[in-house]
Design a protein around this motif. Structure first.
Motif, mmCIF file in Angstrom:
data_model
loop_
_atom_site.group_PDB
_atom_site.id
_atom_site.type_symbol
_atom_site.label_atom_id
_atom_site.label_comp_id
_atom_site.label_asym_id
_atom_site.label_seq_id
_atom_site.Cartn_x
_atom_site.Cartn_y
_atom_site.Cartn_z
ATOM 1 N N TRP A 83 0.848 -1.195 0.000
ATOM 2 C CA TRP A 83 0.000 0.000 0.000
ATOM 3 C C TRP A 83 0.878 1.238 0.000
ATOM 4 C CZ3 TRP A 83 -5.326 0.342 -0.114
ATOM 5 C CH2 TRP A 83 -6.004 -0.875 -0.035
ATOM 6 N N GLU A 98 -4.330 6.721 -1.966
ATOM 7 C CA GLU A 98 -3.447 5.603 -1.675
ATOM 8 C C GLU A 98 -3.940 4.412 -2.502
ATOM 9 O OE1 GLU A 98 -1.887 4.098 2.508
ATOM 10 O OE2 GLU A 98 -3.981 3.568 2.185
ATOM 11 N N ALA A 100 -3.133 0.042 -3.687
ATOM 12 C CA ALA A 100 -2.460 -1.212 -3.355
ATOM 13 C C ALA A 100 -2.028 -1.898 -4.636
ATOM 14 C CB ALA A 100 -3.398 -2.114 -2.568
#
Length: 112
Positions: A83, A98, A100
């Motif tokens: 992440w 953000e 992943a």
């Protein structure tokens, strides 16, 4: 019922990747673009389970496989996912969210 990749042994994962590569090649040859993309994503996920998350360090910047225009700054790891956020060529954060990435998409560590 199908097993999850997390339940596969390393050997089973290698066999699965080989099978998926065959299917992806066939889909590509038949011009089935969407099916090809699905197999490529499955290959990426299976490969992530073949790697050790301990080999990746949080608070560190890495190359991204298939995206030479960006690097990826890992804030933390959760299972086989890193992440963090992408950085552009100028070193500035690319995007506000953000995201992943499976660790199989993470390339070489950027030297600091």
């Amino acid at each position: 019922m199908e097993k999850r990749y997390s339940e596969y042994s390393y050997g089973e994962l290698r066999s699965e990747v080989a099978l998926l590569k065959e299917k992806a090649l066939k889909a590509e040859q038949l011009g089935m673009v969407n099916e090809y993309a699905v197999y490529e994503r499955k290959i990426t996920m299976a490969k992530a389970y073949m790697l050790d998350p301990e080999d990746f360090d949080p608070q560190t910047e890495y190359e991204i496989e298939g995206d030479p225009a960006h690097t990826f700054y890992i804030e933390y790891l959760n299972g086989v996912f890193a992440w963090g956020y992408r950085k552009g060529i100028t070193g500035e954060r690319a995007g506000k969210k953000e995201e992943a990435l499976p660790i199989s998409m993470i390339g070489k560590r950027i030297k600091e």
